[in-house]
Design a protein around this motif. Structure first.
Motif, PDB file in Angstrom:
ATOM      1  N   GLU A   1       0.820  -1.203   0.000  1.00 15.40           N
ATOM      2  CA  GLU A   1       0.000   0.000   0.000  1.00 15.40           C
ATOM      3  C   GLU A   1       0.860   1.262   0.000  1.00 15.40           C
ATOM      4  N   ALA A   2       2.042   1.183   0.612  1.00 14.85           N
ATOM      5  CA  ALA A   2       2.965   2.323   0.553  1.00 14.85           C
ATOM      6  C   ALA A   2       3.478   2.522  -0.873  1.00 14.85           C
ATOM      7  N   VAL A   3       3.769   1.417  -1.566  1.00 13.05           N
ATOM      8  CA  VAL A   3       4.190   1.490  -2.971  1.00 13.05           C
ATOM      9  C   VAL A   3       3.085   2.118  -3.812  1.00 13.05           C
ATOM     10  N   ALA A   4       1.839   1.695  -3.572  1.00 14.29           N
ATOM     11  CA  ALA A   4       0.700   2.221  -4.321  1.00 14.29           C
ATOM     12  C   ALA A   4       0.555   3.730  -4.117  1.00 14.29           C
ATOM     13  N   LEU A   5       0.687   4.181  -2.877  1.00 15.83           N
ATOM     14  CA  LEU A   5       0.576   5.608  -2.588  1.00 15.83           C
ATOM     15  C   LEU A   5       1.705   6.382  -3.256  1.00 15.83           C
ATOM     16  N   LYS A   6       2.909   5.862  -3.199  1.00 16.41           N
ATOM     17  CA  LYS A   6       4.048   6.531  -3.830  1.00 16.41           C
ATOM     18  C   LYS A   6       3.819   6.687  -5.332  1.00 16.41           C
ATOM     19  N   LEU A   7       3.318   5.639  -5.982  1.00 20.28           N
ATOM     20  CA  LEU A   7       3.054   5.716  -7.417  1.00 20.28           C
ATOM     21  C   LEU A   7       1.941   6.707  -7.725  1.00 20.28           C
ATOM     22  N   ALA A   8       0.928   6.776  -6.859  1.00 21.39           N
ATOM     23  CA  ALA A   8      -0.140   7.757  -7.043  1.00 21.39           C
ATOM     24  C   ALA A   8       0.417   9.181  -6.954  1.00 21.39           C
ATOM     25  N   MET A   9       1.333   9.410  -6.037  1.00 19.76           N
ATOM     26  CA  MET A   9       1.943  10.732  -5.898  1.00 19.76           C
ATOM     27  C   MET A   9       2.784  11.069  -7.124  1.00 19.76           C
ATOM     28  N   CYS A  10       3.497  10.071  -7.637  1.00 21.56           N
ATOM     29  CA  CYS A  10       4.284  10.295  -8.856  1.00 21.56           C
ATOM     30  C   CYS A  10       3.360  10.646 -10.017  1.00 21.56           C
ATOM     31  N   LYS A  11       2.208   9.959 -10.094  1.00 28.71           N
ATOM     32  CA  LYS A  11       1.240  10.248 -11.145  1.00 28.71           C
ATOM     33  C   LYS A  11       0.727  11.683 -11.017  1.00 28.71           C
ATOM     34  N   ALA A  12       0.466  12.124  -9.808  1.00 26.34           N
ATOM     35  CA  ALA A  12      -0.037  13.484  -9.586  1.00 26.34           C
ATOM     36  C   ALA A  12       0.994  14.526 -10.009  1.00 26.34           C
ATOM     37  N   THR A  13       2.272  14.234  -9.769  1.00 27.16           N
ATOM     38  CA  THR A  13       3.309  15.196 -10.171  1.00 27.16           C
ATOM     39  C   THR A  13       3.412  15.296 -11.688  1.00 27.16           C
ATOM     40  N   THR A  14       3.261  14.172 -12.387  1.00 26.13           N
ATOM     41  CA  THR A  14       3.330  14.213 -13.856  1.00 26.13           C
ATOM     42  C   THR A  14       2.151  14.976 -14.441  1.00 26.13           C
ATOM     43  N   LEU A  15       1.020  14.980 -13.731  1.00 19.70           N
ATOM     44  CA  LEU A  15      -0.155  15.736 -14.164  1.00 19.70           C
ATOM     45  C   LEU A  15      -0.072  17.199 -13.732  1.00 19.70           C
ATOM     46  N   GLN A  16       0.997  17.540 -13.013  1.00 18.80           N
ATOM     47  CA  GLN A  16       1.242  18.903 -12.528  1.00 18.80           C
ATOM     48  C   GLN A  16       0.105  19.407 -11.632  1.00 18.80           C
ATOM     49  N   GLN A  17      -0.405  18.493 -10.821  1.00 20.28           N
ATOM     50  CA  GLN A  17      -1.405  18.893  -9.831  1.00 20.28           C
ATOM     51  C   GLN A  17      -0.710  19.632  -8.685  1.00 20.28           C
TER      52      GLN A  17
END
Length: 228
Positions: free
Chosen positions: A135-151
């Motif tokens: 679940e920590a890996v999943a959250l980290k990947l979600a955060m990486c996705k948010a950065t690529t979307l420039q949120q």
């Protein structure tokens, strides 16, 4: 190296191995600080930090099953979903793994404020074999996705209360979890506003369904949801 190998057969040899692993980890982090931030750490300080963290780890693991106050106590308001401020997007995260296969399915949904999710992602990774790490890996990947979307303003909602505690205390006895928490805290600094809170399974059913679906894919998928 020979001494480390032989440590397996000595009394307290496991402690010798654990300390060496922690030293190598601290050297790696010091190397990254120099490579990416230009920050130099004196070698003796790196070793001292490794020893101190190892002693903290030993103290934590030698306690009976009880956890530290910082890991077990959360105020009631921290258990609840926080009301996002204007312009904040909500990213809900779920992780599902097989019991007999090393596969990890990750489901992520994104919604603007309190609206219905409009986009999601199904990601397939290799499971660590531990739910907390997955679940920590999943959250980290979600955060990486948010950065690529420039949120800029994001609230991440997770199902695992223990993971939320580790993020808030920035401590974990498991070195794998500690490494991921450190990455998550660093990623948090990339946003104008970033918060974490719990989400109940009823409100996270879509992300959970996507994580289950992700177990059967071969490449990551982006999903769009029709808006009523």
């Amino acid at each position: 190296w020979t001494a480390i190998i032989e440590a397996r057969y000595r009394t307290s040899g496991s402690q010798h191995l654990a300390l060496n692993v922690n030293i190598l980890w601290q050297i790696w982090k010091a190397r990254n600080d120099w490579e990416f931030k230009g920050e130099y750490h004196q070698p003796w300080r790196t070793i001292k930090k490794a020893q101190e963290e190892w002693l903290e780890f030993e103290e934590a693991t030698n306690k009976e099953t009880r956890m530290s106050t910082g890991e077990t106590s959360l105020d009631n308001h921290e258990d609840q979903q926080l009301e996002p401020e204007g312009g904040t997007v909500i990213m809900r995260v779920a992780a599902t793994s097989y019991t007999d296969k090393p596969a990890l399915g990750i489901g992520i949904t994104l919604a603007e404020g309190n609206q219905e999710p409009k986009i999601g992602w199904a990601l397939r990774e290799r499971s660590s074999g531990g739910q907390l790490v997955d679940e920590a890996v999943a959250l980290k990947l979600a955060m990486c996705k948010a950065t690529t979307l420039q949120q800029r303003k994001v609230q991440f909602q997770v199902l695992n209360k223990q993971l939320l505690n580790h993020i808030r205390s920035q401590k974990a006895s498991d070195i794998r979890v500690a490494t991921l928490v450190e990455d998550i805290v660093q990623l948090k600094g990339l946003f104008h506003m970033c918060s974490f809170c719990l989400v109940n399974s009823g409100n996270n059913h879509l992300s959970s369904r996507i994580s289950l679906y992700a177990l059967g894919i071969t490449i990551d998928e982006e999903l769009w949801f029709p808006q009523c």
